[in-house]
Design a protein around this motif. Sequence first.
Motif, PDB file in Angstrom:
ATOM      1  N   SER A  85      -1.153  -4.518 -10.335  1.00 27.69           N
ATOM      2  CA  SER A  85      -1.649  -5.019  -9.046  1.00 27.69           C
ATOM      3  C   SER A  85      -2.483  -6.288  -9.252  1.00 27.69           C
ATOM      4  CB  SER A  85      -2.479  -3.952  -8.333  1.00 27.69           C
ATOM      5  OG  SER A  85      -1.704  -2.799  -8.131  1.00 27.69           O
ATOM      6  N   LEU A  88      -0.142  -9.200 -10.225  1.00 25.09           N
ATOM      7  CA  LEU A  88       0.560  -9.785  -9.076  1.00 25.09           C
ATOM      8  C   LEU A  88      -0.355 -10.714  -8.277  1.00 25.09           C
ATOM      9  CD1 LEU A  88       2.445  -6.606  -7.780  1.00 25.09           C
ATOM     10  CD2 LEU A  88       3.465  -8.553  -8.976  1.00 25.09           C
ATOM     11  N   ARG A  89      -1.641 -10.441  -8.306  1.00 24.92           N
ATOM     12  CA  ARG A  89      -2.578 -11.233  -7.506  1.00 24.92           C
ATOM     13  C   ARG A  89      -3.350 -12.267  -8.326  1.00 24.92           C
ATOM     14  NH1 ARG A  89      -2.735  -9.315  -1.959  1.00 24.92           N
ATOM     15  NH2 ARG A  89      -4.173 -11.059  -1.712  1.00 24.92           N
ATOM     16  N   GLY A 124      -8.828   0.744 -11.290  1.00 25.47           N
ATOM     17  CA  GLY A 124      -8.875   1.438  -9.998  1.00 25.47           C
ATOM     18  C   GLY A 124      -9.494   0.602  -8.898  1.00 25.47           C
ATOM     19  N   CYS A 126      -7.390  -1.821  -7.214  1.00 31.73           N
ATOM     20  CA  CYS A 126      -6.143  -2.555  -6.995  1.00 31.73           C
ATOM     21  C   CYS A 126      -6.051  -3.159  -5.602  1.00 31.73           C
ATOM     22  CB  CYS A 126      -4.968  -1.616  -7.241  1.00 31.73           C
ATOM     23  SG  CYS A 126      -5.291  -0.448  -8.578  1.00 31.73           S
ATOM     24  N   GLY A 127      -6.760  -2.577  -4.647  1.00 32.18           N
ATOM     25  CA  GLY A 127      -6.735  -3.112  -3.279  1.00 32.18           C
ATOM     26  C   GLY A 127      -7.582  -4.354  -3.132  1.00 32.18           C
TER      27      GLY A 127
ATOM     28  N   GLY B  94      -2.578   1.100  -9.931  1.00 34.78           N
ATOM     29  CA  GLY B  94      -2.315   1.028  -8.499  1.00 34.78           C
ATOM     30  C   GLY B  94      -3.066   2.065  -7.689  1.00 34.78           C
ATOM     31  N   THR B  95      -3.814   2.972  -8.350  1.00 36.73           N
ATOM     32  CA  THR B  95      -4.453   4.095  -7.644  1.00 36.73           C
ATOM     33  C   THR B  95      -5.957   3.879  -7.499  1.00 36.73           C
ATOM     34  OG1 THR B  95      -2.865   5.449  -8.836  1.00 36.73           O
ATOM     35  CG2 THR B  95      -4.536   6.609  -7.560  1.00 36.73           C
ATOM     36  N   PHE B  96      -6.462   3.990  -6.265  1.00 37.91           N
ATOM     37  CA  PHE B  96      -7.898   3.788  -6.047  1.00 37.91           C
ATOM     38  C   PHE B  96      -8.395   4.582  -4.848  1.00 37.91           C
ATOM     39  CE2 PHE B  96      -6.906   0.558  -2.741  1.00 37.91           C
ATOM     40  CZ  PHE B  96      -5.621   0.202  -3.132  1.00 37.91           C
ATOM     41  N   LEU B 249      -2.403   0.950  -1.130  1.00 38.92           N
ATOM     42  CA  LEU B 249      -1.484  -0.166  -0.957  1.00 38.92           C
ATOM     43  C   LEU B 249      -2.048  -1.394  -1.664  1.00 38.92           C
ATOM     44  CD1 LEU B 249       1.166  -0.910   0.506  1.00 38.92           C
ATOM     45  CD2 LEU B 249      -0.220  -1.534   2.494  1.00 38.92           C
ATOM     46  N   SER B 250      -1.235  -1.985  -2.557  1.00 37.06           N
ATOM     47  CA  SER B 250      -1.720  -3.169  -3.279  1.00 37.06           C
ATOM     48  C   SER B 250      -0.561  -4.111  -3.559  1.00 37.06           C
ATOM     49  CB  SER B 250      -2.410  -2.752  -4.584  1.00 37.06           C
ATOM     50  OG  SER B 250      -1.470  -2.239  -5.501  1.00 37.06           O
ATOM     51  N   GLY B 251      -0.872  -5.262  -4.123  1.00 35.81           N
ATOM     52  CA  GLY B 251       0.158  -6.255  -4.426  1.00 35.81           C
ATOM     53  C   GLY B 251       0.267  -7.285  -3.321  1.00 35.81           C
ATOM     54  N   HIS B 252       1.511  -7.709  -3.062  1.00 32.20           N
ATOM     55  CA  HIS B 252       1.745  -8.837  -2.151  1.00 32.20           C
ATOM     56  C   HIS B 252       1.798  -8.412  -0.682  1.00 32.20           C
ATOM     57  CE1 HIS B 252       3.721 -10.841  -5.872  1.00 32.20           C
ATOM     58  NE2 HIS B 252       2.475 -11.235  -5.748  1.00 32.20           N
ATOM     59  N   VAL B 253       0.749  -7.808  -0.177  1.00 34.16           N
ATOM     60  CA  VAL B 253       0.655  -7.511   1.254  1.00 34.16           C
ATOM     61  C   VAL B 253      -0.590  -8.195   1.810  1.00 34.16           C
ATOM     62  CG1 VAL B 253       1.888  -5.304   1.265  1.00 34.16           C
ATOM     63  CG2 VAL B 253      -0.556  -5.340   0.771  1.00 34.16           C
ATOM     64  N   PRO B 256      -4.253  -5.210   1.667  1.00 37.66           N
ATOM     65  CA  PRO B 256      -4.216  -4.086   0.729  1.00 37.66           C
ATOM     66  C   PRO B 256      -5.365  -3.122   1.039  1.00 37.66           C
ATOM     67  CG  PRO B 256      -4.656  -6.197  -0.406  1.00 37.66           C
ATOM     68  CD  PRO B 256      -4.705  -6.467   1.059  1.00 37.66           C
ATOM     69  N   GLY B 257      -5.258  -1.897   0.580  1.00 33.10           N
ATOM     70  CA  GLY B 257      -6.351  -0.947   0.806  1.00 33.10           C
ATOM     71  C   GLY B 257      -5.860   0.485   0.781  1.00 33.10           C
ATOM     72  N   MET B 325       2.727  -0.278  -4.892  1.00 39.21           N
ATOM     73  CA  MET B 325       2.567  -1.672  -5.315  1.00 39.21           C
ATOM     74  C   MET B 325       3.746  -2.485  -4.798  1.00 39.21           C
ATOM     75  SD  MET B 325       0.979  -1.122  -9.133  1.00 39.21           S
ATOM     76  CE  MET B 325       1.943   0.294  -9.650  1.00 39.21           C
ATOM     77  N   LEU B 327       5.914  -5.945  -4.279  1.00 41.31           N
ATOM     78  CA  LEU B 327       6.229  -7.181  -4.996  1.00 41.31           C
ATOM     79  C   LEU B 327       7.101  -8.064  -4.116  1.00 41.31           C
ATOM     80  CD1 LEU B 327       6.179  -4.618  -7.145  1.00 41.31           C
ATOM     81  CD2 LEU B 327       6.714  -6.429  -8.770  1.00 41.31           C
TER      82      LEU B 327
END
Lengths: 156, 435
Positions: A85, A88-89, A124, A126-127, B94-96, B249-253, B256-257, B325, B327
């Motif tokens: 994550s 990607l950012r 942790g 990632c958001g 990817g987990t939070f 939700l993460s990555g190219h959005v 995210p959150g 995640m 992409l």
Amino acid sequence: MNFAANVLEEIDRIVARYPRATSAVLPVLHVVQREHGFVPPEAKAWVAARLDMPPAKVEEVLSFYTMFHRAPVGRKHLQVCRSLSCNLRGEEEITATICRKIGIDPGGKTADGKFSLVQVECLGSCGTAPMMQVNDDYHESLTPRRVEELLEEWSR
Amino acid sequence: MSAGAPPPFRPVLTARCGKPDSHRLGTYLADGGYQALSQALALQPAAVVDKVKASGLRGRGGAGFPTGLKWSFMPKEKTKPHYLINNADESEPGTFKDRLLMEKDPHLVIEGTLIGAYAIRANHAFIYIRGEYYHAYTVLLAALEEARAKGYVGKNILGSGWDCEVILHRGAGAYICGEETALMTSLEGGKGFPRLKPPFPAAAGLYACPTTINNVETLANVPFIMTRGPEWFAAIGREKNSGPKLYCLSGHVKRPGVYETAMGISLRDLIDVHGGGMLHPDRPLKAVIPGGASVGVLDASEIDVPMDFDALRAKGSMLGSAATMVLDSSACMVKALLVNCRFFAHESCGQCTPCRVGCDWMEKIVHRIEGGEGRLEDLELLNDVASRINGQTICPLGDAAAGPVPSYLTKFRADFVHHIDNHTAVCLPKATASR
């Protein structure tokens, strides 16, 4: 190993929490590292004796977990997340910015002992990628500009 | 709304997360906190287990195992201490989500832990939190002190005669310690080496005593099952995939959150409605990894799938920890696989040869492909190495590293072939920084 009386009491309280003393090895090593900034070589025998476990078992633990430092790190220990994550950012740009700004590569430490830098796996957050952990604190939603500002602030 | 349509979903687990002082006992009590514990203590432990069984709650840590059934595996005759462990070692890339609950609603986490401990007749519960979550650790520690001072933790809880100590234990940096048996080895004071099963933790877990281990989000559901009833829970989502669910939700959005919805929201709605759509309007969706680095990747044509255990499994992927995640077209799938392979190579504990050697080897192969020095045979080799890790190791880390590999190679073969055929380190299409 010398610890202040209140630290020794803290360690006693930690050990007493657990059904078995060896369970306290991680929390006790966390205390040692908090007090010294790293886990000094002589701590191994001290912790082993305190928890009644072989020094080799303490060594196993010290070498297995990534959070224990065997040598002093920088006063600001920068840990940049490189998992997907954050990747990607833009974590690569964040790391490159830090390297350029303080003149070290990942794994290195500045000559004045102010900064050290490592790349780490997912923290942790990632958001709010990209992010880095500096000592105990998370710094999130980083941009190269924000990282430069932080480094300048910490350099003063 | 048409007749018979389900009522709109209102957040359950995260309902308190945005409120001021949500981490304090006072606000928790004002919102009805610890009433579920009180209700549970009025029942026999077996009746608590039955309620959770009837709700259909499945574990939120990744495996999706029915929670009530897991609890029922604990011995009926108590001949040794029983232990409950709340697994807060959240480390899957990817987990939070568990971090949010611990930081914003620590008393919910504690109350769920206590009810779980009561149900399995434990007098000790451990919350094993990853070492890096220092802020969450301090919040939970303060909450535990508040709870202890008011008699929710410790001796003779709420006058029930039941004692339970809750011990907050910090890890020290090791993904593998999220695996249940590795966590127990770690908690006993060792390096985090997983153990062979059987014996399963319910027979011989922590200190070789009967142990139940559940994820933070799993246990956070339990107080609501007590107060609102198993039928309420089972009516959310669909059969066998029920209840509220936290999606990361993460990555190219755009946004995210952590989003809480009924279990089984469509992946498309998660991205478009909750995530606000793609980060850059001119870069369409390319791929989604729906459940963390350990699960198979989906391509853009596969996003009309309900985000639940069984629907994603039917697609050859998994819900995992619901680490979604996203992409976009700027992403190179060779690079994505490289980043994930690097993760598993770094985190393999080294106990089993197929995983220790295989994860390193896969990283090396993907690394050379990504750098423009790969050969077409490398694609076969990658599949071959993966197949020799999968199913050959003590714990699921090996499967997690190897299992997703074929999905990248089949669905995004063009990305790999581009690097190989052109002997180039430049990805297809040319990746640009996302900001």
